[in-house]
Design an enzyme around this catalytic site. Structure first.
Site, PDB file in Angstrom:
ATOM      1  CE  LYS A  49      16.280   7.181 -21.543  1.00 29.29           C
ATOM      2  NZ  LYS A  49      16.381   5.724 -21.253  1.00 29.29           N
ATOM      3  N   GLY A  50      20.705  11.017 -24.916  1.00 31.68           N
ATOM      4  CA  GLY A  50      22.082  10.861 -25.369  1.00 31.68           C
ATOM      5  C   GLY A  50      23.051  11.972 -25.023  1.00 31.68           C
ATOM      6  CG  ASP A 105      23.599  12.231 -28.641  1.00 32.10           C
ATOM      7  OD1 ASP A 105      22.884  12.816 -29.483  1.00 32.10           O
ATOM      8  OD2 ASP A 105      23.299  11.126 -28.155  1.00 32.10           O
ATOM      9  CG  ASP A 108      22.263   8.930 -38.786  1.00 31.39           C
ATOM     10  OD1 ASP A 108      22.746   9.184 -39.906  1.00 31.39           O
ATOM     11  OD2 ASP A 108      21.857   7.793 -38.494  1.00 31.39           O
ATOM     12  CE  LYS A 136      25.954   8.103 -37.010  1.00 31.46           C
ATOM     13  NZ  LYS A 136      25.081   6.920 -36.953  1.00 31.46           N
ATOM     14  CG  ASP A 164      20.875   4.176 -26.699  1.00 35.35           C
ATOM     15  OD1 ASP A 164      20.894   5.218 -27.389  1.00 35.35           O
ATOM     16  OD2 ASP A 164      19.928   3.367 -26.713  1.00 35.35           O
ATOM     17  NE  ARG A 170      20.773   6.026 -22.948  1.00 35.34           N
ATOM     18  CZ  ARG A 170      20.381   6.569 -24.099  1.00 35.34           C
ATOM     19  NH1 ARG A 170      21.149   7.448 -24.703  1.00 35.34           N
ATOM     20  NH2 ARG A 170      19.231   6.245 -24.635  1.00 35.34           N
TER      21      ARG A 170
HETATM   22  P1  IMP Z   1      18.792  11.596 -36.668  1.00 36.01           P
HETATM   23  O1  IMP Z   1      17.375  12.080 -36.516  1.00 36.01           O
HETATM   24  O2  IMP Z   1      18.912  10.536 -37.707  1.00 36.01           O
HETATM   25  O3  IMP Z   1      19.763  12.732 -36.878  1.00 36.01           O
HETATM   26  O4  IMP Z   1      19.180  10.873 -35.326  1.00 36.01           O
HETATM   27  C1  IMP Z   1      19.396  11.625 -34.182  1.00 36.01           C
HETATM   28  C2  IMP Z   1      19.355  10.818 -32.906  1.00 36.01           C
HETATM   29  O5  IMP Z   1      19.524   9.430 -33.136  1.00 36.01           O
HETATM   30  C3  IMP Z   1      20.502  11.259 -32.024  1.00 36.01           C
HETATM   31  O6  IMP Z   1      20.065  12.246 -31.162  1.00 36.01           O
HETATM   32  C4  IMP Z   1      20.861   9.992 -31.317  1.00 36.01           C
HETATM   33  O7  IMP Z   1      20.103   9.899 -30.148  1.00 36.01           O
HETATM   34  C5  IMP Z   1      20.473   8.898 -32.257  1.00 36.01           C
HETATM   35  N1  IMP Z   1      21.625   8.419 -33.024  1.00 36.01           N
HETATM   36  C6  IMP Z   1      22.001   8.763 -34.277  1.00 36.01           C
HETATM   37  N2  IMP Z   1      23.102   8.112 -34.648  1.00 36.01           N
HETATM   38  C7  IMP Z   1      23.447   7.343 -33.585  1.00 36.01           C
HETATM   39  C8  IMP Z   1      24.548   6.440 -33.346  1.00 36.01           C
HETATM   40  O8  IMP Z   1      25.435   6.211 -34.183  1.00 36.01           O
HETATM   41  N3  IMP Z   1      24.561   5.860 -32.123  1.00 36.01           N
HETATM   42  C9  IMP Z   1      23.620   6.086 -31.167  1.00 36.01           C
HETATM   43  N4  IMP Z   1      22.586   6.914 -31.346  1.00 36.01           N
HETATM   44  C10 IMP Z   1      22.507   7.533 -32.560  1.00 36.01           C
END
Ligand code: IMP
Length: 188
Positions: A49-50, A105, A108, A136, A164, A170
């Protein structure tokens, strides 16, 4: 007045990126995309959703004959750290030979996108690139096609502008970062 500090579900967050800076980053990304995708008809895939708020602002600045679709990837549940398990929900997409732009959005660990990229590449698009508002530091470890990044941020947990904390925050127009948990206080 934009509040400097807010609370969501018992956690404190500090103002991190103001709406005018967000708007400026989105405008700069749109300019790059207008240039790079000129004359093409990409499929813009919004990662739910982000990314819905970011995508709405970005896409309205792209005068391209694009198709807009959504895809859903869940990895976090209610926690503040990546669970490492990704579930993908996608509509029937015809991506063979198309230019695909994935709108995210925040990246990470990049694990969510890695799964999405694998899933999408299996459909043999002509090109596949990612535009993300925030990244990040760990985001760069997996060799993802992170072609467009609005803002590099430190490894803090952020909310607002579509993102969120356990589904809260959000709809905040600005982005807030979680304050560190004080000693003696429990985590999540
Ligand atoms: P990843 O797989 O660790 O890169 O995480 C990706 C998903 O986790 C993103 O699409 C976001 O929906 C969520 N996410 C990662 N970091 C944050 C944060 O700091 N705040 C909120 N959602 C996050």
């Amino acid at each position: 007045m934009v509040p400097e500090r807010i609370e969501l579900r018992g956690r404190a967050f500090r103002l991190f990126v103001r709406r005018d800076e967000i708007a400026e980053r989105v405008r700069a990304l749109a300019e790059q995309l207008r240039h790079d995708y000129a004359g093409t008809e990409p499929v813009c895939l919004i990662v739910l959703k982000g990314a819905f708020v970011f995508a709405a602002d970005l896409l309205r600045q792209l005068p391209l004959a694009c198709t807009i679709e959504t895809i859903r990837a869940r990895s976090y549940g209610a926690a503040m750290v990546s669970s490492g398990t990704v579930h993908i929900e996608a509509p029937a997409l015809e991506l063979r030979g198309r230019d695909v732009l994935l709108i995210e959005d925040i990246v990470d660990t990049g694990l969510t996108l890695q799964e999405l990229v694998r899933f999408l590449e299996a459909q043999q698009p002509a090109s596949l690139r990612i535009v993300t508002l925030l990244a990040k530091p760990a985001a760069h470890h997996l060799g993802l096609p992170l072609a467009y990044i609005g803002l590099q941020i430190p490894p803090v947990f952020v909310v607002g502008y579509g993102m969120d904390y356990a589904e809260a925050g959000r709809n905040l127009p600005d982005i807030y970062a979680a304050e560190p948990i004080a000693e003696g206080q429990s985590g999540l």
